[in-house]
Design a protein around this motif. Structure first.
Motif, PDB file in Angstrom:
ATOM      1  N   ASP A   1      -7.456   1.281   6.894  1.00 53.00           N
ATOM      2  CA  ASP A   1      -8.583   0.359   6.738  1.00 53.00           C
ATOM      3  C   ASP A   1      -8.341  -0.573   5.555  1.00 53.00           C
ATOM      4  O   ASP A   1      -8.595  -1.785   5.634  1.00 53.00           O
ATOM      5  CB  ASP A   1      -9.887   1.127   6.523  1.00 53.00           C
ATOM      6  CG  ASP A   1     -10.344   1.869   7.773  1.00 53.00           C
ATOM      7  OD1 ASP A   1      -9.797   1.585   8.855  1.00 53.00           O
ATOM      8  OD2 ASP A   1     -11.240   2.731   7.656  1.00 53.00           O
ATOM      9  N   ASP A   2      -7.874  -0.012   4.442  1.00 52.69           N
ATOM     10  CA  ASP A   2      -7.593  -0.831   3.259  1.00 52.69           C
ATOM     11  C   ASP A   2      -6.446  -1.806   3.530  1.00 52.69           C
ATOM     12  O   ASP A   2      -6.455  -2.936   3.030  1.00 52.69           O
ATOM     13  CB  ASP A   2      -7.231   0.062   2.071  1.00 52.69           C
ATOM     14  CG  ASP A   2      -8.436   0.812   1.521  1.00 52.69           C
ATOM     15  OD1 ASP A   2      -9.576   0.454   1.893  1.00 52.69           O
ATOM     16  OD2 ASP A   2      -8.226   1.767   0.733  1.00 52.69           O
TER      17      ASP A   2
ATOM     18  N   SER B   1      -4.555   4.216   3.145  1.00 54.93           N
ATOM     19  CA  SER B   1      -5.633   3.937   4.094  1.00 54.93           C
ATOM     20  C   SER B   1      -5.296   2.736   4.979  1.00 54.93           C
ATOM     21  O   SER B   1      -5.011   1.644   4.470  1.00 54.93           O
ATOM     22  CB  SER B   1      -6.931   3.661   3.325  1.00 54.93           C
ATOM     23  OG  SER B   1      -7.903   3.069   4.166  1.00 54.93           O
TER      24      SER B   1
ATOM     25  N   ALA C   1       0.829  -1.207   0.000  1.00 57.48           N
ATOM     26  CA  ALA C   1       0.000   0.000   0.000  1.00 57.48           C
ATOM     27  C   ALA C   1       0.865   1.259   0.000  1.00 57.48           C
ATOM     28  O   ALA C   1       0.558   2.235  -0.703  1.00 57.48           O
ATOM     29  CB  ALA C   1      -0.930  -0.007   1.211  1.00 57.48           C
TER      30      ALA C   1
ATOM     31  N   ARG D   1      -7.830  -4.660   5.481  1.00 55.61           N
ATOM     32  CA  ARG D   1      -8.667  -5.484   4.607  1.00 55.61           C
ATOM     33  C   ARG D   1      -7.788  -6.356   3.696  1.00 55.61           C
ATOM     34  O   ARG D   1      -8.047  -7.551   3.525  1.00 55.61           O
ATOM     35  CB  ARG D   1      -9.572  -4.580   3.769  1.00 55.61           C
ATOM     36  CG  ARG D   1     -10.689  -5.316   3.038  1.00 55.61           C
ATOM     37  CD  ARG D   1     -11.615  -4.352   2.324  1.00 55.61           C
ATOM     38  NE  ARG D   1     -12.177  -3.376   3.251  1.00 55.61           N
ATOM     39  CZ  ARG D   1     -11.896  -2.082   3.256  1.00 55.61           C
ATOM     40  NH1 ARG D   1     -11.032  -1.585   2.379  1.00 55.61           N
ATOM     41  NH2 ARG D   1     -12.456  -1.274   4.121  1.00 55.61           N
ATOM     42  N   SER D   2      -6.730  -5.775   3.130  1.00 57.74           N
ATOM     43  CA  SER D   2      -5.828  -6.539   2.263  1.00 57.74           C
ATOM     44  C   SER D   2      -5.098  -7.640   3.027  1.00 57.74           C
ATOM     45  O   SER D   2      -4.791  -8.698   2.479  1.00 57.74           O
ATOM     46  CB  SER D   2      -4.797  -5.602   1.619  1.00 57.74           C
ATOM     47  OG  SER D   2      -5.413  -4.673   0.765  1.00 57.74           O
TER      48      SER D   2
END
Length: 223
Positions: free
Chosen positions: A51-52, A49, A40, A55-56
């Motif tokens: 949050d991302d 992010s 990221a 999630r990843s």
């Protein structure tokens, strides 16, 4: 059997195994988070992010924050994760590869895959490069890289007029995206240009290099 052990056994539990499994799960989650964060940060920069990233990594936000309470802690973790992996790649190349040049080549491609050149410019203002943990890993990288070069030079497979700084500069520059060009667009050329660089290290050298070999002392910031 103690009363506590008897109670656990009666409930179908065990007095051993649970804690090691929990630690192993936590270690795997931490590595997933660091791997996802590295990707990221390469693509989106230091403000990617969280949050991302969670999630990843396949974990919940609470798990991410349990390992890394804030963004700066995560950035520090990523930088240590990457430098430690590069050092381990160098050690593995020295141990497993048969030929000295092949060892250097294996290390260079492995180090480039960690994308250190893309990460450092984005994250340099968010972590302390003199942090003992990162400094220890960086020192280990330098020593192992120097040994890889020394062995290849001693075998007559690498030109004598280069030093560890030349390799470190190349690994950083060749994994850094060009201005205005995203990391994903430049990645397909990294292996090609890295191989061009490695071929230029081979002995006998077809040309004389200007100046002198880049030393680590010259690359370190002056106080």
């Amino acid at each position: 059997m103690s009363s506590a052990s008897a109670t656990i056994a009666a409930k179908g539990g065990t007095t051993t195994g649970a804690a090691p499994k929990a630690r192993a799960d936590a270690a795997r989650n931490r590595e997933r988070i660091l791997t996802a964060a590295r990707e990221a940060f390469v693509v989106h920069g230091a403000e990617a992010s969280l949050d991302d990233i969670a999630r990843s990594a396949g974990v919940g936000n609470a798990t991410l924050y349990r390992h890394f309470p804030d963004r700066d802690a995560l950035i520090h973790g990523v930088m240590h994760f990457v430098t430690e992996r590069i050092a381990n790649r160098a050690a593995l190349a020295l141990e497993q590869e048969d030929g000295p040049f092949e060892a250097l080549r294996s290390y260079a491609f492995g180090a480039a895959a960690e994308r250190i050149g893309a990460l450092c410019p984005m994250l340099s203002g968010r972590f302390d490069p003199s942090d003992p943990e990162c400094l220890e890993a960086r020192t280990r990288i330098e020593k192992l890289t120097k040994e890889l070069i020394r062995r290849a030079q001693h075998a007559g497979e690498v030109r004598d007029d280069i030093d560890v700084g030349d390799v470190m500069i190349a690994l950083s520059q060749l994994t850094r995206p060009l201005p205005g060009v995203g990391c994903q667009r430049i990645e397909r050329f990294v292996e090609r240009h890295l191989l061009l660089f490695l071929d230029g290290l081979r002995a006998p050298a077809p040309s004389e290099l200007p100046g002198h070999a880049a030393t680590l002392e010259e690359l370190r910031p002056k106080n």
